[in-house]
Design a protein around this motif. Structure first.
Motif: not given
Length: 237
Positions: A179-192, A210-218
């Motif tokens: 759940a913590g890893s998911l939280r980090v990815s969500l924050l990254k995508l939001h910033r992106n 391209s970075l957003a696509e990678d984050i979305t996949a994560a």
């Protein structure tokens, strides 16, 4: 001679009686102390047994509360994770604007599209509606709508994060880590996506898409893993 014999017999008889009295008294005292100690031991044993029984019942009650609480928290955590993902990914996957070209002249209809938005957004929308350039108004309204979506996404991530940390004691380590890893990815995508909204040209030049696509996949991977872990945890007990 007979007199002496009588005296000896008398003394022996008296000694026997005295011995019998001492023996009876001693046995009585021993019996009393034994019974007293036995009673004390039985009382102490009863108290200890009752204490252990209360402790056991307390432990069972606490475990039941813990188990029930955990089984309420895990589904709620997963639902908040899905909600945060949906709210954050909507800008990345494309979205439909409310069609401001049809309603921009009706201030009330426009404001309805921004219901429950932050006060600052509502103030900015009112300022935009004072503009007389239609193209500029529509462009700025669409950007403002993106800000609204980003604001809602930020709130959903914060809600998810707070729920995760407040209930950490009831969440297994493997679920908490996922759940913590998911939280980090969500924050990254939001910033992106915030960068894209603030400066679209800069966004594309830096290949943020391209970075957003990678984050979305994560994020998708995190969600699937979290779903699997939550299902196992719920069915475990």
């Amino acid at each position: 001679m007979d007199y002496l014999i009588n005296i000896v017999v008398s003394l022996v008889g008296s000694g026997g009686i005295a011995f019998a009295i001492v023996k009876f008294t001693a046995e009585g005292k021993i019996d009393y102390h034994f019974k007293k100690k036995l009673q004390e031991h039985e009382n102490n044993l009863a108290i200890a047994t009752e204490r252990e029984k209360v402790k056991y019942q307390k432990d069972i009650h606490q475990y039941t509360l813990y188990s029930n609480t955990r089984h309420e928290i895990i589904p709620e955590l997963y639902q908040r994770a899905l909600w945060a993902k949906e709210k954050t990914s909507i800008l990345n996957g494309g979205y439909i604007t409310p069609g401001f070209g049809r309603i921009y002249q009706d201030k009330h209809k426009v404001l309805r599209e921004f219901e429950n938005s932050d006060q600052k957004i509502l103030e900015d929308v009112n300022d935009i509606l004072e503009d007389t350039d239609q193209n500029d108004v529509l462009k700025r309204l669409n950007r403002m709508y993106e800000r609204k979506i980003l604001s809602e996404a930020s709130k959903s991530i914060n809600s998810y994060s707070q729920y995760l940390f407040l209930n950490a004691l009831f969440i297994e380590d493997n679920i908490f880590d996922c759940a913590g890893s998911l939280r980090v990815s969500l924050l990254k995508l939001h910033r992106n996506l915030t960068l894209r909204t603030e400066n679209e040209e800069k966004y594309w030049l830096k290949d943020k898409a391209s970075l957003a696509e990678d984050i979305t996949a994560a994020i998708d991977k995190n969600i699937e893993e979290l779903k699997s872990l939550c299902k196992k945890e719920i069915s475990r007990t």
